[in-house]
Design a protein around this motif. Structure first.
Motif, short mmCIF file in Angstrom:
data_model
loop_
_atom_site.label_atom_id
_atom_site.label_comp_id
_atom_site.label_asym_id
_atom_site.label_seq_id
_atom_site.Cartn_x
_atom_site.Cartn_y
_atom_site.Cartn_z
N TYR A 1 15.35 -47.83 -71.39
CA TYR A 1 14.73 -49.04 -71.93
C TYR A 1 15.66 -49.69 -72.94
CZ TYR A 1 13.65 -46.59 -76.32
OH TYR A 1 13.75 -45.92 -77.51
N PHE A 2 15.38 -50.96 -73.23
CA PHE A 2 16.10 -51.71 -74.26
C PHE A 2 15.07 -52.26 -75.23
CE2 PHE A 2 17.74 -55.45 -76.31
CZ PHE A 2 19.08 -55.18 -76.54
N SER A 3 15.25 -51.96 -76.52
CA SER A 3 14.36 -52.43 -77.56
C SER A 3 15.04 -53.47 -78.43
CB SER A 3 13.90 -51.25 -78.42
OG SER A 3 13.41 -51.69 -79.67
N PHE A 4 14.46 -54.66 -78.52
CA PHE A 4 14.99 -55.69 -79.39
C PHE A 4 14.99 -55.22 -80.84
CE2 PHE A 4 14.77 -58.21 -75.71
CZ PHE A 4 15.37 -59.44 -75.94
N ILE B 1 6.74 -46.23 -74.57
CA ILE B 1 7.35 -46.12 -73.24
C ILE B 1 6.49 -45.32 -72.25
CG2 ILE B 1 9.37 -45.34 -71.94
CD1 ILE B 1 9.78 -47.84 -73.69
N PRO B 2 5.93 -44.16 -72.63
CA PRO B 2 5.13 -43.40 -71.65
C PRO B 2 3.94 -44.17 -71.08
CG PRO B 2 5.64 -42.04 -73.56
CD PRO B 2 6.05 -43.43 -73.91
N PHE B 3 3.46 -45.17 -71.83
CA PHE B 3 2.28 -45.91 -71.39
C PHE B 3 2.63 -47.11 -70.50
CE2 PHE B 3 1.22 -44.21 -75.69
CZ PHE B 3 0.39 -43.19 -75.25
N ALA C 1 4.51 -45.60 -83.68
CA ALA C 1 5.33 -45.60 -84.89
C ALA C 1 6.73 -46.15 -84.63
CB ALA C 1 5.43 -44.18 -85.45
N ARG C 2 7.18 -46.06 -83.39
CA ARG C 2 8.52 -46.54 -83.04
C ARG C 2 8.51 -46.95 -81.57
NH1 ARG C 2 11.36 -41.85 -80.93
NH2 ARG C 2 9.92 -40.08 -80.90
N PRO C 3 9.49 -47.74 -81.12
CA PRO C 3 9.49 -48.26 -79.74
C PRO C 3 9.31 -47.19 -78.68
CG PRO C 3 11.18 -49.37 -81.01
CD PRO C 3 10.62 -48.28 -81.90
N ALA C 4 9.96 -46.05 -78.85
CA ALA C 4 9.89 -45.00 -77.83
C ALA C 4 8.46 -44.50 -77.60
CB ALA C 4 10.78 -43.82 -78.24
N ILE D 1 10.38 -55.07 -75.35
CA ILE D 1 11.03 -53.94 -74.70
C ILE D 1 11.26 -54.25 -73.22
CG2 ILE D 1 10.79 -51.52 -74.05
CD1 ILE D 1 9.10 -51.13 -76.57
N ILE D 2 12.46 -53.97 -72.75
CA ILE D 2 12.79 -54.13 -71.34
C ILE D 2 12.96 -52.73 -70.74
CG2 ILE D 2 14.39 -55.12 -69.66
CD1 ILE D 2 15.26 -57.07 -71.89
#
Length: 224
Positions: free
Chosen positions: A215-218, A111-113, A105-108, A208-209
């Protein structure tokens, strides 16, 4: 030796091994215990591999990630190498299958994957493909580069997404030796990917970096 014991021994010798059966029928064929037999390879003088696999399966079923290795080490025939071998196989399987059908649903949420890729000493470019319901279809490493750059081409990035009829894609790469802020090449490559996605009719949801800390999300920075 009694006749029944002789017959059982002959039958065991004539029956194809689980390795042979798996090669013939595929990895979906073995039971969980038989998969563990393939991982362990052999048993000990006191504990045949079939019995050891059964005991390991019982331990796996009642252990958490935190205490699995310690519990395995309590088994006769399971030294440190074998215990780590089993735990590593389980973790690898978990990493490559636990994401399937998880909704983003959102960039975060992604991240766990992909966070474990931040531990790599070289830069890796990863794609996360999603269906129309924003559920993960697959996570793939597209390219492995050097300590500060990786080489990518839109053709490689979108090939599998097109093949599996993905509706959207999230691109991700790690910065092994620096902050997550995008470099000039990161900005340019994201623009190229955005144009390619538009042409193919696949939504580029985010780039995402990641590093080991954040992390950094564009998308979150209104750069998509």
């Amino acid at each position: 030796m009694e006749q029944k014991e002789i017959s059982d021994t002959q039958e065991a010798l004539q029956k194809p091994s689980i390795r042979e059966q798996t090669l013939e029928k595929g990895l979906a064929y073995p039971s969980d215990e038989e998969l563990l037999m393939l991982i362990l390879g052999r048993g000990t003088k006191r504990t045949p591999v079939e019995k050891l696999s059964r005991k390991v399966m019982e331990v796996v079923a009642c252990s958490s990630k935190r205490n699995l290795v310690g519990n395995l080490l309590k088994l006769d025939g399971m030294g440190t190498s074998r215990a780590l071998q089993v735990a590593a196989a389980l973790e690898l399987g978990r990493r490559h299958s636990c994401y399937t059908k998880n909704k983003i649903a959102r960039p975060a949420d992604v991240i766990p994957f992909v966070q474990h890729y931040s531990l790599s000493s070289t830069e890796r470019f990863i794609t996360v493909t999603l269906n129309g319901a924003k559920e993960i279809l697959a996570i793939r490493v597209i390219s492995v580069g050097t300590t500060n750059k990786t080489f990518i081409h839109p053709r490689e990035i979108f090939a599998e997404a097109v093949a599996e009829h993905a509706s959207a894609i999230i691109c991700c790469h790690n910065h092994p030796s620096g902050p997550c802020e995008p470099s000039e090449p990161d900005l340019r490559s994201t623009q190229v990917l955005q144009r390619a996605a538009s042409i193919l009719g696949i939504t580029l949801l985010d780039h995402i970096i990641i590093n080991t800390e954040t992390y950094f999300s564009f998308l979150e920075h209104d750069m998509l």
